[in-house]
Design a protein around this motif. Structure first.
Motif, PDB file in Angstrom:
ATOM      1  N   ALA A  29      27.956 -46.310 -20.179  1.00  0.00           N
ATOM      2  CA  ALA A  29      29.419 -46.371 -20.251  1.00  0.00           C
ATOM      3  C   ALA A  29      29.898 -46.316 -21.705  1.00  0.00           C
ATOM      4  CB  ALA A  29      29.928 -47.643 -19.572  1.00  0.00           C
ATOM      5  N   VAL A  30      29.201 -46.996 -22.602  1.00  0.00           N
ATOM      6  CA  VAL A  30      29.592 -46.972 -24.014  1.00  0.00           C
ATOM      7  C   VAL A  30      29.412 -45.570 -24.583  1.00  0.00           C
ATOM      8  CG1 VAL A  30      28.932 -47.808 -26.308  1.00  0.00           C
ATOM      9  CG2 VAL A  30      29.210 -49.418 -24.433  1.00  0.00           C
ATOM     10  N   ARG A  31      28.315 -44.923 -24.264  1.00  0.00           N
ATOM     11  CA  ARG A  31      28.087 -43.565 -24.774  1.00  0.00           C
ATOM     12  C   ARG A  31      29.125 -42.599 -24.218  1.00  0.00           C
ATOM     13  NH1 ARG A  31      22.216 -41.566 -25.264  1.00  0.00           N
ATOM     14  NH2 ARG A  31      23.356 -40.216 -26.677  1.00  0.00           N
ATOM     15  N   LEU A  32      29.483 -42.761 -22.943  1.00  0.00           N
ATOM     16  CA  LEU A  32      30.514 -41.915 -22.349  1.00  0.00           C
ATOM     17  C   LEU A  32      31.853 -42.127 -23.064  1.00  0.00           C
ATOM     18  CD1 LEU A  32      31.016 -39.952 -19.946  1.00  0.00           C
ATOM     19  CD2 LEU A  32      31.784 -41.940 -18.665  1.00  0.00           C
ATOM     20  N   GLY A  33      32.178 -43.375 -23.377  1.00  0.00           N
ATOM     21  CA  GLY A  33      33.412 -43.665 -24.106  1.00  0.00           C
ATOM     22  C   GLY A  33      33.404 -43.082 -25.509  1.00  0.00           C
ATOM     23  N   MET A  34      32.256 -43.114 -26.159  1.00  0.00           N
ATOM     24  CA  MET A  34      32.164 -42.539 -27.501  1.00  0.00           C
ATOM     25  C   MET A  34      32.359 -41.026 -27.466  1.00  0.00           C
ATOM     26  SD  MET A  34      29.022 -44.870 -28.944  1.00  0.00           S
ATOM     27  CE  MET A  34      28.690 -43.863 -30.349  1.00  0.00           C
ATOM     28  N   LYS A  35      31.815 -40.370 -26.430  1.00  0.00           N
ATOM     29  CA  LYS A  35      32.006 -38.917 -26.290  1.00  0.00           C
ATOM     30  C   LYS A  35      33.480 -38.589 -26.077  1.00  0.00           C
ATOM     31  CE  LYS A  35      28.095 -37.412 -23.778  1.00  0.00           C
ATOM     32  NZ  LYS A  35      27.577 -36.593 -22.697  1.00  0.00           N
ATOM     33  N   ALA A  36      34.128 -39.360 -25.213  1.00  0.00           N
ATOM     34  CA  ALA A  36      35.551 -39.119 -24.939  1.00  0.00           C
ATOM     35  C   ALA A  36      36.381 -39.354 -26.191  1.00  0.00           C
ATOM     36  CB  ALA A  36      36.032 -40.034 -23.812  1.00  0.00           C
ATOM     37  N   ARG A  37      36.007 -40.347 -26.988  1.00  0.00           N
ATOM     38  CA  ARG A  37      36.743 -40.641 -28.218  1.00  0.00           C
ATOM     39  C   ARG A  37      36.601 -39.502 -29.224  1.00  0.00           C
ATOM     40  NH1 ARG A  37      38.671 -45.770 -30.346  1.00  0.00           N
ATOM     41  NH2 ARG A  37      39.882 -45.053 -32.104  1.00  0.00           N
ATOM     42  N   ARG A  38      35.413 -38.875 -29.289  1.00  0.00           N
ATOM     43  CA  ARG A  38      35.208 -37.761 -30.215  1.00  0.00           C
ATOM     44  C   ARG A  38      36.042 -36.550 -29.826  1.00  0.00           C
ATOM     45  NH1 ARG A  38      29.572 -37.792 -29.459  1.00  0.00           N
ATOM     46  NH2 ARG A  38      28.995 -39.814 -30.248  1.00  0.00           N
ATOM     47  N   ARG A  39      36.301 -36.368 -28.517  1.00  0.00           N
ATOM     48  CA  ARG A  39      37.075 -35.206 -28.079  1.00  0.00           C
ATOM     49  C   ARG A  39      38.563 -35.369 -28.359  1.00  0.00           C
ATOM     50  NH1 ARG A  39      33.734 -35.026 -22.918  1.00  0.00           N
ATOM     51  NH2 ARG A  39      35.189 -36.643 -22.333  1.00  0.00           N
ATOM     52  N   GLU A  40      39.056 -36.591 -28.546  1.00  0.00           N
ATOM     53  CA  GLU A  40      40.480 -36.811 -28.794  1.00  0.00           C
ATOM     54  C   GLU A  40      40.858 -36.307 -30.180  1.00  0.00           C
ATOM     55  OE1 GLU A  40      41.160 -40.956 -28.333  1.00  0.00           O
ATOM     56  OE2 GLU A  40      40.902 -40.921 -26.169  1.00  0.00           O
ATOM     57  N   SER A  41      42.134 -35.979 -30.324  1.00  0.00           N
ATOM     58  CA  SER A  41      42.608 -35.544 -31.638  1.00  0.00           C
ATOM     59  C   SER A  41      42.713 -36.748 -32.573  1.00  0.00           C
ATOM     60  CB  SER A  41      43.963 -34.852 -31.512  1.00  0.00           C
ATOM     61  OG  SER A  41      44.906 -35.737 -30.970  1.00  0.00           O
ATOM     62  N   ALA A  42      42.608 -36.464 -33.852  1.00  0.00           N
ATOM     63  CA  ALA A  42      42.667 -37.523 -34.852  1.00  0.00           C
ATOM     64  C   ALA A  42      44.093 -38.074 -34.957  1.00  0.00           C
ATOM     65  CB  ALA A  42      42.222 -36.981 -36.199  1.00  0.00           C
ATOM     66  N   GLU A  65      52.474 -36.339 -41.764  1.00  0.00           N
ATOM     67  CA  GLU A  65      52.842 -35.801 -40.459  1.00  0.00           C
ATOM     68  C   GLU A  65      53.729 -36.757 -39.658  1.00  0.00           C
ATOM     69  OE1 GLU A  65      48.945 -35.289 -38.887  1.00  0.00           O
ATOM     70  OE2 GLU A  65      48.771 -33.226 -39.595  1.00  0.00           O
ATOM     71  N   GLN A  66      53.971 -37.949 -40.185  1.00  0.00           N
ATOM     72  CA  GLN A  66      54.785 -38.940 -39.492  1.00  0.00           C
ATOM     73  C   GLN A  66      56.263 -38.532 -39.523  1.00  0.00           C
ATOM     74  OE1 GLN A  66      53.703 -41.602 -37.863  1.00  0.00           O
ATOM     75  NE2 GLN A  66      51.568 -41.271 -38.403  1.00  0.00           N
ATOM     76  N   PRO A  67      57.059 -38.975 -38.546  1.00  0.00           N
ATOM     77  CA  PRO A  67      58.494 -38.654 -38.552  1.00  0.00           C
ATOM     78  C   PRO A  67      59.187 -39.258 -39.764  1.00  0.00           C
ATOM     79  CG  PRO A  67      57.865 -39.812 -36.526  1.00  0.00           C
ATOM     80  CD  PRO A  67      56.667 -39.752 -37.393  1.00  0.00           C
ATOM     81  N   ARG A  68      60.197 -38.585 -40.238  1.00  0.00           N
ATOM     82  CA  ARG A  68      60.954 -39.016 -41.411  1.00  0.00           C
ATOM     83  C   ARG A  68      62.409 -39.297 -41.032  1.00  0.00           C
ATOM     84  NH1 ARG A  68      57.117 -40.283 -44.613  1.00  0.00           N
ATOM     85  NH2 ARG A  68      55.722 -38.619 -45.202  1.00  0.00           N
ATOM     86  N   LEU A  69      63.069 -40.123 -41.833  1.00  0.00           N
ATOM     87  CA  LEU A  69      64.499 -40.374 -41.651  1.00  0.00           C
ATOM     88  C   LEU A  69      65.278 -39.116 -41.992  1.00  0.00           C
ATOM     89  CD1 LEU A  69      65.069 -43.893 -43.232  1.00  0.00           C
ATOM     90  CD2 LEU A  69      65.373 -43.256 -40.869  1.00  0.00           C
TER      91      LEU A  69
END
Length: 114
Positions: free
Chosen positions: A34-47, A53-57
């Motif tokens: 389960a931990v390894r599966l979670g680590m794989k899923a985390r690597r596929r997510e965008s940074a 890149e944050q919103p500005r006033l």
């Protein structure tokens, strides 16, 4: 007790001691998977976004807050009191609308209440 019955009792006790170890091993393998599966899923997510890149006033600064008293729209009554109106029968598609109240004084609790 004779010797054969002692051997049977000893072997069944050993089998009972092995069972929790096997179950524990299966649980550990499942958790590692389960931990390894979670680590794989985390690597596929965008940074996460970088600070640039944050919103500005807006250039004009923060927008102002408007506080005003609103009056709700009246809920239409059904022709027959036994039936009920569904959201698509209401004006606005079921979303409640409102309008600006003529009296803009905030209602307060009475001075006698504690």
């Amino acid at each position: 007790m004779n010797t054969p019955s002692m051997e049977v009792a000893a072997s069944s006790g050993a089998a009972l001691g092995v069972f929790p170890a096997v179950v524990g091993l299966i649980l550990v393998v499942g958790l590692i998977w389960a931990v390894r599966l979670g680590m794989k899923a985390r690597r596929r997510e965008s940074a996460p976004p970088h600070p640039e890149e944050q919103p500005r006033l807006p250039e004009s600064g923060p927008t102002g807050e408007i506080q005003e008293m609103r009056e709700p729209d009246e809920v239409p009554r059904a022709k027959d009191e036994s039936e009920r109106l569904t959201p698509h029968q209401l004006s606005g598609g079921g979303t409640s609308g409102s309008r600006r109240s003529e009296d803009q004084k905030r209602r307060r609790w009475g001075s006698g209440s504690a």
